[in-house]
Design an enzyme around this catalytic site. Structure first.
Site: not given
Ligand code: NAP
Ligand code: HSE
Length: 425
Positions: A14, A205
């Site tokens: 990332v 999540k």
């Protein structure tokens, strides 16, 4: 042009995505944010590692003090992952009045409350769009664009690795192990795939999405979680025969003020929009009481998609004219979460049994005694010692189904209840 100095914690997948996007789209990002963004420091473990990205060596440090002691750094972008020492670094940044952007689902799902409280007290901001579904703007979608709604339901495919595996099992007839190996070769699944295939990643999540959508504190331990390791090629085949597709769904529903929070393999009709979300793609299907049904679709992982969400968050911080914190827990409630026994669903049940007179009748009786209503009952051709029976129930309480199956398992003629998969219409 005003200048802003930021620090990255991490230069892995990332972090590299963030770096590359800022190099590639720097001009446009400066115009849109009103700031020339300068990466002042990057925290890594190993400053000498070859990373395949052209980053001036002097930006790299393995000492967080180089960042926290630099008052000119206004935004800390955490893309290193994990809880320890990440939590401490984020809290220290917040206390030094630095705004935080993070992609860390595990941290937000398990320690969000504590972090948000510090953020609020210190009047800074925290943004975490990349923590759920990578490049898909689902957090801003819920927080901003759908803020007019009462959210009634979220159903998501929010783990790309398991979606890739299930797609390969469905489209190419692969078994789980072969599909997992292919997912690892393609770089979707990690060497230790537990977090993905056992549903942990999707549960983190879902906890974040449910907290935002239902404005409640969510204890990660209250999110029911079941992975895909028990899904067999024959379950996928039988699902297909009945017009269903098997997906790992993350489901959050408000049912009469109580929440259902669950991640498990689910059969959904092959015409449902989520059924056609394939490979490593993610999608989140949301039902709001004003907007109705909508679905967000895209890439849930990868350097550039996830970097896109992180850089979007950095731009949001720079654009924000709001004074003080962007997080307020004051109106959050503590909604009750239903036990799975109290959840109502339809069930696909596959069992193996001895093929002799009266067995199916006794199974049907046991289900009936427990108030479980059968929708269909099919015996497959006998292979080896046992016959396979596939039955589908009407909508029933999970507690009743479990009790009936426990009693059925005690019958002599039953070899095994091989699989139980919930069905969502
Ligand atoms: P990664 O490739 O493993 O990169 C982690 C980076 O953090 C590395 O550069 C590592 O340094 C650095 N790091 C780790 N621990 C450190 C420590 N204690 N001190 C200093 N540096 C440390 O991880 P990633 O895939 O980029 O994921 C980062 C975060 O984004 C995680 O929270 C993940 O859940 C989240 N996320 C990832 C994706 C994705 O597609 N990968 C998608 C959404 C969200 P070295 O390079 O020197 O080892
Ligand atoms: N491992 C995750 C997935 C990506 O397969 O979706 C990071 O959230």
């Amino acid at each position: 042009m005003k200048k802003v100095r930021i620090a990255l914690l991490g230069l892995g997948n990332v972090g590299k995505g963030v770096w590359n996007i800022l190099q590639k789209n720097g001009g446009e990002i400066a115009q849109r944010s009103g700031y020339d963004i300068e990466i002042a420091k990057i925290l890594v473990r190993d400053v000498n590692k070859d990373r395949g990205v052209k980053v001036p060596k002097e930006l790299l440090t393995n000492d967080f003090d180089d960042i926290i002691s630099d008052d000119s750094i206004e935004i800390v972008v955490e893309v290193m992952g994990g809880i320890d020492p990440t939590m401490e670094y984020i809290l220290r940044s917040v206390r030094k009045k630095k705004n935080v952007v993070t992609a860390n689902k595990m941290l937000i799902a398990t320690h969000g409350k504590e972090i948000f409280r510090e953020v609020e007290e210190n009047g800074v901001s925290i943004n975490f769009e990349a923590s759920v579904a990578g490049g898909i703007p689902v957090i801003n979608g819920i927080n901003e664009n759908l803020a007019a709604n009462k959210i009634e339901e979220i159903k998501g495919i929010i783990n790309g690795t398991t979606n890739y595996i299930l797609t390969k099992m469905t489209q190419d007839g692969m078994d789980f192990d072969a599909a997992l190996q292919e997912a690892q070769e393609k770089g979707y699944a990690e060497a230790d795939p537990t977090s993905d295939v056992e549903g942990f990643d999707a549960a983190y999540k879902l906890a974040i999405l449910a907290a935002l959508a239902f404005e409640t504190e969510v204890d990660i331990n209250n999110v029911y979680k079941e992975g895909i390791t028990n899904i067999k090629a024959m379950d996928i085949e039988y699902a297909k025969e009945m017009g269903y597709v098997v997906k790992l769904l993350a489901i959050a529903k408000d049912v009469d003020g109580k929440l259902e929070l669950r991640v498990h393999p689910t059969m959904i009709p092959s015409i449902h929009p989520l059924a056609n979300v394939n490979d490593a793609f993610n999608a989140v299907f949301i039902k709001g009481n004003a907007v109705g049904e909508l679905m967000l679709y895209g890439r849930g992982a990868g350097e550039l998609p996830t970097g896109s969400a992180v850089v979007g968050d950095i731009i949001s911080v720079l654009r924000s004219e709001r004074e003080g914190s962007n997080i307020s827990l004051s109106h959050y409630t503590d909604k009750k979460v239903s036990r799975m026994e109290a959840v109502e669903a339809e069930y696909y049940i596959r069992m193996t049994l001895v093929d002799k007179p009266g067995v199916l009748g006794r199974i049907a009786t046991k289900l009936g005694e427990n108030n479980v209503s059968i929708y269909s009952f099919i015996q497959k051709p006998v292979k080896g010692d046992f016959a396979t029976v596939v039955l589908v129930t009407h909508k029933n309480l999970e507690g009743n189904v479990k009790k009936a199956l426990k009693e059925i398992c005690e019958m002599d003629a039953i070899n095994k209840v091989e699989n139980v998969i919930r069905i969502e219409q």
